[in-house]
Design an enzyme around this catalytic site. Structure first.
Site, PDB file in Angstrom:
ATOM      1  N   GLN A 172       0.823  -1.211   0.000  1.00 17.18           N
ATOM      2  CA  GLN A 172       0.000   0.000   0.000  1.00 17.18           C
ATOM      3  C   GLN A 172       0.860   1.266   0.000  1.00 17.18           C
ATOM      4  OE1 GLN A 172      -3.470   0.064   2.471  1.00 17.18           O
ATOM      5  NE2 GLN A 172      -3.640  -2.178   2.480  1.00 17.18           N
TER       6      GLN A 172
ATOM      7  N   LYS B  53       2.345   6.988   6.506  1.00 13.81           N
ATOM      8  CA  LYS B  53       1.160   6.280   5.986  1.00 13.81           C
ATOM      9  C   LYS B  53      -0.012   7.246   6.121  1.00 13.81           C
ATOM     10  CE  LYS B  53       2.725   1.568   6.649  1.00 13.81           C
ATOM     11  NZ  LYS B  53       2.416   0.192   7.016  1.00 13.81           N
TER      12      LYS B  53
ATOM     13  N   GLU C  37      -4.697  -0.246   5.242  1.00 18.13           N
ATOM     14  CA  GLU C  37      -3.805   0.087   6.347  1.00 18.13           C
ATOM     15  C   GLU C  37      -4.356   1.327   7.051  1.00 18.13           C
ATOM     16  OE1 GLU C  37       0.252  -0.379   6.023  1.00 18.13           O
ATOM     17  OE2 GLU C  37      -0.171  -2.442   5.475  1.00 18.13           O
TER      18      GLU C  37
ATOM     19  N   ALA D  25       6.574   7.388  10.891  1.00 20.30           N
ATOM     20  CA  ALA D  25       7.447   6.476  11.626  1.00 20.30           C
ATOM     21  C   ALA D  25       8.897   6.884  11.412  1.00 20.30           C
ATOM     22  CB  ALA D  25       7.227   5.055  11.134  1.00 20.30           C
ATOM     23  N   ALA D  26       9.613   6.945  12.521  1.00 21.03           N
ATOM     24  CA  ALA D  26      11.036   7.291  12.414  1.00 21.03           C
ATOM     25  C   ALA D  26      11.717   6.277  11.510  1.00 21.03           C
ATOM     26  CB  ALA D  26      11.668   7.293  13.798  1.00 21.03           C
ATOM     27  N   PHE D  27      12.542   6.821  10.663  1.00 23.11           N
ATOM     28  CA  PHE D  27      13.149   5.949   9.665  1.00 23.11           C
ATOM     29  C   PHE D  27      14.194   5.026  10.286  1.00 23.11           C
ATOM     30  CE2 PHE D  27      14.214   5.263   5.130  1.00 23.11           C
ATOM     31  CZ  PHE D  27      12.913   5.305   4.645  1.00 23.11           C
TER      32      PHE D  27
ATOM     33  N   ASP E 108      -1.443  -9.520  10.030  1.00 20.74           N
ATOM     34  CA  ASP E 108      -0.596  -9.361   8.848  1.00 20.74           C
ATOM     35  C   ASP E 108       0.888  -9.469   9.206  1.00 20.74           C
ATOM     36  OD1 ASP E 108      -0.038  -8.800   6.165  1.00 20.74           O
ATOM     37  OD2 ASP E 108       0.113  -6.667   6.543  1.00 20.74           O
TER      38      ASP E 108
ATOM     39  N   GLU F 293      11.810  -8.413  10.652  1.00 18.99           N
ATOM     40  CA  GLU F 293      13.198  -8.048  10.311  1.00 18.99           C
ATOM     41  C   GLU F 293      14.037  -7.942  11.567  1.00 18.99           C
ATOM     42  OE1 GLU F 293      13.371  -4.618   7.714  1.00 18.99           O
ATOM     43  OE2 GLU F 293      11.505  -5.174   6.732  1.00 18.99           O
TER      44      GLU F 293
ATOM     45  N   ASP G 146       5.381  -2.405  10.629  1.00 16.39           N
ATOM     46  CA  ASP G 146       4.177  -2.603   9.814  1.00 16.39           C
ATOM     47  C   ASP G 146       2.960  -3.057  10.619  1.00 16.39           C
ATOM     48  OD1 ASP G 146       2.448  -2.821   7.747  1.00 16.39           O
ATOM     49  OD2 ASP G 146       3.304  -4.650   6.908  1.00 16.39           O
TER      50      ASP G 146
HETATM   51  N1  LIG Z   1      10.206   3.050   9.820  1.00 20.36           N
HETATM   52  C1  LIG Z   1      10.711   2.550   8.710  1.00 20.36           C
HETATM   53  N2  LIG Z   1      11.797   3.054   8.200  1.00 20.36           N
HETATM   54  C2  LIG Z   1      12.323   2.564   7.095  1.00 20.36           C
HETATM   55  N3  LIG Z   1      11.852   1.548   6.438  1.00 20.36           N
HETATM   56  C3  LIG Z   1      10.747   0.990   6.921  1.00 20.36           C
HETATM   57  C4  LIG Z   1      10.135   1.467   8.080  1.00 20.36           C
HETATM   58  N4  LIG Z   1       9.102   0.734   8.320  1.00 20.36           N
HETATM   59  C5  LIG Z   1       9.059  -0.148   7.356  1.00 20.36           C
HETATM   60  N5  LIG Z   1      10.025  -0.023   6.502  1.00 20.36           N
HETATM   61  C6  LIG Z   1      10.316  -0.808   5.344  1.00 20.36           C
HETATM   62  O1  LIG Z   1       9.313  -0.644   4.391  1.00 20.36           O
HETATM   63  C7  LIG Z   1       8.764  -1.876   4.062  1.00 20.36           C
HETATM   64  C8  LIG Z   1       7.301  -1.726   3.870  1.00 20.36           C
HETATM   65  O2  LIG Z   1       6.775  -1.237   4.989  1.00 20.36           O
HETATM   66  P1  LIG Z   1       5.420  -1.786   5.554  1.00 20.36           P
HETATM   67  O3  LIG Z   1       5.547  -3.239   5.769  1.00 20.36           O
HETATM   68  O4  LIG Z   1       4.989  -0.966   6.684  1.00 20.36           O
HETATM   69  O5  LIG Z   1       4.519  -1.475   4.307  1.00 20.36           O
HETATM   70  P2  LIG Z   1       3.308  -2.306   3.796  1.00 20.36           P
HETATM   71  O6  LIG Z   1       2.747  -1.637   2.622  1.00 20.36           O
HETATM   72  O7  LIG Z   1       2.429  -2.565   4.914  1.00 20.36           O
HETATM   73  O8  LIG Z   1       3.995  -3.660   3.358  1.00 20.36           O
HETATM   74  P3  LIG Z   1       3.204  -5.000   3.182  1.00 20.36           P
HETATM   75  O9  LIG Z   1       2.030  -4.693   2.410  1.00 20.36           O
HETATM   76  O10 LIG Z   1       4.203  -5.852   2.532  1.00 20.36           O
HETATM   77  O11 LIG Z   1       2.886  -5.431   4.575  1.00 20.36           O
HETATM   78  C9  LIG Z   1       9.130  -2.781   5.219  1.00 20.36           C
HETATM   79  O12 LIG Z   1       9.331  -4.100   4.823  1.00 20.36           O
HETATM   80  C10 LIG Z   1      10.383  -2.206   5.764  1.00 20.36           C
HETATM   81  O13 LIG Z   1      11.500  -2.813   5.194  1.00 20.36           O
HETATM   82 MN   LIG Z   2       1.816  -4.126   5.782  1.00 22.06          MN
END
Ligand SMILES: Nc1ncnc2c1ncn2[C@@H]1O[C@H](COP(=O)(O)OP(=O)(O)OP(=O)(O)O)[C@@H](O)[C@H]1O
Ligand SMILES: [Mn+2]
Length: 911
Positions: free
Chosen positions: A603, A619, A640, A722-724, A791, A796, A811
């Protein structure tokens, strides 16, 4: 017979000379006494020699002696008839044939055609004087159950359940066995199965249409406009074009075959037969054809009434003629006749009514085959004297009464007045079914284990359930929340809805269960195999990323950079670390410099860039807080929720895990803070909505299109930031597949859902066979269960720390979607492994027993966020409820794993 008339109706309706025909019919149905006498005589004459067309028709499809019975010359036209019969509707005809075959078997072997013939005819005319009503009477005359059965069959126009056929046949056989005279039923059965829908429709049409025609409506059919029938049963007529065609064929056959007609007064009374023969043939020929039909019909009628007709019956038959002069008179006549039979016959009268709905065949048969008994039966006589309308009214009345009775019985059943135990069983079954679904469990696997837990859990709900849980339930009744225990049921049942809470409201307050047993177990090592003392010791062997990567924060390093470098092997930030708040503050306050869409994931996410190389993962808000997961959404297709990300961070911190990156809420100006700063690719997806709001949808696999656009309101957009994560080196994080990952397939199940010993399997695989990782997964399960996040497909870790490090809690956008549902399957790791960290259990007990419940801790923590209130109240309440559920599950787990049985969990699971 009925077939013939239907054929005629269909084929010739367009060319009828109505006036002439009406006159003829009036003549026919309101004859002068002289004519009546003449008719009577003629009937007697014919009845001696003729057999029933109806009977013959039944025999036709089978072809066993049917032609000779009919007295028809063997010819091609007869084949046409067969064609027609099969062509109407293959399957119904098959049923018809089988019924006929059976009947013929009986007929030939036991009764013989002569016995059967009159019986088969009588019921038709004895009730209505209109044979087609027989098909109407059939359903009416059945027992409610049969009627139901019949109805359901009839609805499937082109499909006859072979079992049903068999049942029908068996039924007929049984009926026949009980009373051979009832073989007339077969005739009805044929009527029913033979083009059922059309036949069923006829009496209704007839009834509706009947103005201007008298009771003996055999011929009304001819006049009945095709359009009318179609309007009432258009589906049927339309869906069977072959029906009309075949009717026409049959009509042609009628025309082609010169029938040995008897000349009688009745023939003269016939309506013009253009109706019957649409092709405007010479009058004489038409008359001939017409005669054929009439004779046969008359035969039917005569056969029924004449042979052993008593004077009384004759009188009854003649009776109606004067009454037919007017409605009032007619009714009067009928009432008078009814009265004349007196109250002594009232029972019988009811019998007549019920006969149409229950034992019509029997009654009809009595009136026909057992001629004398029928004819002497005054009820039958009255019936014959009744007009079609009257009979129909009675039939309908009886049906209504029966239906009302049925309804009452049904309602009683529904309310559990009767068969309550059955009802309960049923519900139980449903719940089990849902349990299965909810856990995704197949067989006695993990699902079985979950089910086992649920069952036990539910059983204890009143005695040992937590007070808070029930208090919560009571408090959240409006939202439909349930108590912790009932929520478990809800979790298993798919949805703890208002219904559940409704039942809770009547309960007495349950004393607060402090889980003293669990507290005791915390102090002793008795259950150390379940409650594991594995709290990460942050004071020892807990290097920071800076140490690991030999990096030092620069003098002007941002809060985020410093935060990242202080991430340790065992946690993202220290319990007392104030840098978290600084990071949060930065994300909320700092000006945004650039916006890029984040690749990866399903998403839309944006990378928000601040000055000084600070980044946040944003998000955007899509829904209001109280928007729940759509029932038809899978966990992997659910939207989400930005607020879930914020809340998850707070919860993770409150739980003492500190494995989630800091997340804050912030409201942006979509124009100045996103659109004007967006990178090119993202910019392409911007548009102005009809309400002049600025929107964008980005590019991603789910919900990145115009219909799922993210729009300013009017210009503001809320989001989670979210803090990177640190990215000091490429590939600094290791991606792990979660052992209890769901299948992410609409139909497949994961192994853990079907394997009771799945945890034993996991325990043997590195990194779960040693160290902290398995316990971390237990924590993650607890965490995810509290948020309702299903989900969790991957997790990681920081590669640099090897295996002895914590899994990142990332996530959480799909958490906090169903506040009234507790998804127990998320707890599967804990339930299947029967494992929990002591430190986690301590926290849970703390939330449960106070001083502050988790909901309050969360509420307080979340109140500091700029987009507070972050969570809809029911979600907060759900947290307390779910805390109780986890505690209860651990208690249950402990009971199943007594000390000294270290591998008890597996043993128990497999049992
Ligand atoms: N705070 C963050 N800082 C940097 N990278 C992040 C952070 N949070 C998540 N990520 C990276 O971004 C990717 C996608 O984030 P996230 O899982 O939240 O998105 P998503 O759209 O929900 O993904 P999915 O649909 O696969 O669950 C994560 O796998 C992670 O590697
Ligand atoms: Mn997700």
């Amino acid at each position: 017979m009925s077939l013939a008339s239907r054929t005629n109706v269909k084929s010739g309706g367009s060319e009828v000379d109505l006036r002439q025909r009406n006159a003829s019919i009036r003549n026919l149905f309101a004859p002068t006494p002289a004519e009546l006498a003449k008719k009577k005589e003629a009937r007697r004459e014919r009845s001696r020699s003729q057999s029933s067309f109806s009977l013959q028709r039944i025999g036709l499809p089978d072809g066993i002696g049917s032609r000779s019975q009919m007295g028809l010359p063997s010819s091609n036209s007869f084949d046409d008839y067969n064609d027609y019969a099969l062509g109407i509707n293959q399957l119904p005809m098959t049923a018809n044939q089988s019924a006929a075959r059976q009947y013929n078997g009986l007929d030939n072997n036991e009764l013989g055609p002569s016995n059967y013939a009159p019986a088969s005819v009588i019921p038709r005319t004895s009730h209505n004087g209109w044979h087609q009503s027989a098909s109407f009477e059939l359903p009416m005359s059945r027992t409610p159950a049969e009627h139901k059965n019949w109805k359901s069959t009839s609805q499937l126009e082109n499909f006859i359940n072979s079992n049903e056929q068999l049942q029908q046949q068996q039924q007929k056989q049984e009926e026949y066995d009980q009373d051979p005279e009832q073989d007339t039923c077969v005739d009805f059965g044929n009527e029913m199965t033979w083009g059922k829908s059309a036949e069923k429709s006829l009496p209704l049409n007839h009834h509706l249409q009947g103005v201007g025609f008298s009771g003996d409506d055999q011929w009304d059919l001819d006049l009945q406009p095709l359009e009318q029938r179609e309007s009432l049963h258009s589906q049927r007529t339309i869906t069977h074009p072959s029906y009309t065609r075949n009717l026409l064929k049959f009509s042609e056959w009628m025309e082609e075959e010169p029938f040995e007609a008897e000349t009688s007064a009745e023939q003269e009374e016939l309506p013009p037969d253009r109706v019957l023969y649409p092709d405007s043939e010479p009058e004489e020929e038409e008359a001939g054809s017409r005669r054929r039909v009439v004779i046969r019909r008359r035969i039917v009628r005569t056969t029924r009434t004449t042979p052993q007709q008593t004077a009384a019956v004759d009188k009854a038959i003649e009776g109606p003629s004067p009454g037919r002069n007017g409605n009032g008179e007619r009714n009067l006549g009928w009432l008078t006749r009814l009265r004349s039979f007196g109250s002594s016959n009232r029972k019988n009268q009811a019998g007549v009514a019920s006969a149409t709905s229950q034992h019509g065949n029997q009654l009809a048969n009595t009136g026909g085959n057992g001629n004398s008994s029928c004819n002497t039966n005054p009820i039958m006589a009255v019936l014959r004297t009744m007009k079609l309308k009257e009979r129909l009214v009675i039939s309908l009345g009886a049906t209504l009464v029966l239906l009302t009775l049925l309804l009452i019985v049904d309602v009683q059943m529904d309310f559990g007045v009767a068969n309550r135990h059955l009802l309960q069983q049923q519900h139980h079954k449903i719940r089990l079914g849902n349990d299965y679904d909810a856990t995704g469990g197949g067989g006695g696997g993990g699902g079985g284990m979950l089910h086992e837990f649920k069952r036990k859990f539910l059983q204890k709900s009143n005695s040992s359930g937590s007070k808070e849980a029930s208090t919560q339930a009571a408090a959240s009744q409006s939202g439909g929340a349930a108590s912790g225990q009932d929520a478990a049921a809800g979790a298993s049942g798919g949805a703890a809805g208002p219904g559940t809470s409704g039942s809770i409201s009547t309960r007495k307050p349950i004393p607060h269960d402090r889980y003293a047993d669990l507290q005791r177990h915390l102090l002793s090592d008795e259950y150390s195999h379940v409650i594991v003392d594995n709290a990460p010791d942050v004071a020892r062997d807990n290097p920071t990323l800076a140490e690991m990567l030999h990096r030092k924060a620069s003098a002007n390093a941002s809060n985020l950079e410093r935060f990242q470098l202080r991430i340790t092997k065992k946690e993202l930030y220290g319990e007392q670390d104030t840098l978290v708040d600084a990071v949060l503050r930065d994300m909320i306050k700092l000006p945004i410099q650039h916006v890029v869409q984040k690749e990866g994931g399903t998403q839309l996410k944006l990378i928000i860039e601040y000055p000084n190389d600070i980044k946040a993962l944003m998000k955007p808000m899509r829904f209001p807080r109280d928007q729940q997961t759509l029932p038809n959404h899978f966990y992997f297709t659910d939207y989400e929720r930005h607020n879930a990300e914020i809340a998850a961070f707070h919860l993770d911190r409150i739980l003492g895990f500190r494995r989630a990156m800091p997340v804050a809420g912030r409201t942006l100006n979509i124009t100045t803070e996103i659109y004007q700063l967006a990178e090119e690719n993202l910019l392409k997806t911007f548009f102005v909505s009809p309400s002049l709001n600025l929107c964008f949808h980005g590019k991603c696999s789910y919900y990145c299109d115009t219909s799922h656009a993210i729009c300013g309101n009017p210009d503001l957009l809320e989001g989670s930031f979210a803090a990177f994560l640190p990215n000091f080196e490429s590939g600094n994080r290791k991606l792990w597949r979660h052992p209890w990952r769901r299948s992410y397939h609409k139909r497949k199940k994961a192994q853990w859902e079907t394997d009771a010993n799945y945890c034993a399997l996991v325990r043997d695989i590195p990194p779960y066979d040693d160290g902290r990782r398995l316990y971390d997964l237990m924590d993650m399960a607890v965490f995810d269960f509290l948020t309702g996040n299903m989900d969790r497909h991957h997790y990681e870790t920081f590669k640099v720390y090897g295996n002895e490090t914590f899994p990142l809690h990332l996530d959480h956008g799909r958490g906090f979607g169903r506040p009234f549902h507790d998804e127990l399957s998320i707890l599967a790791p804990v339930l299947q492994c029967c494992l929990v960290r002591k430190s986690t259990l301590v926290k849970l007990l703390e939330f449960h027993n106070g001083p502050k419940p988790l909901s309050q801790l969360m509420s307080e923590s979340l109140s500091l966020d700029p987009v507070s209130p972050v969570l809809w109240q029911p979600h907060l309440e759900a947290l307390d409820r779910r805390t109780g559920i986890i505690l209860q599950s651990i208690r249950d787990c402990i009971k199943r794993n007594p000390p000294g049985d270290v591998d008890g969990s597996e043993t128990d699971l497999s049992s």
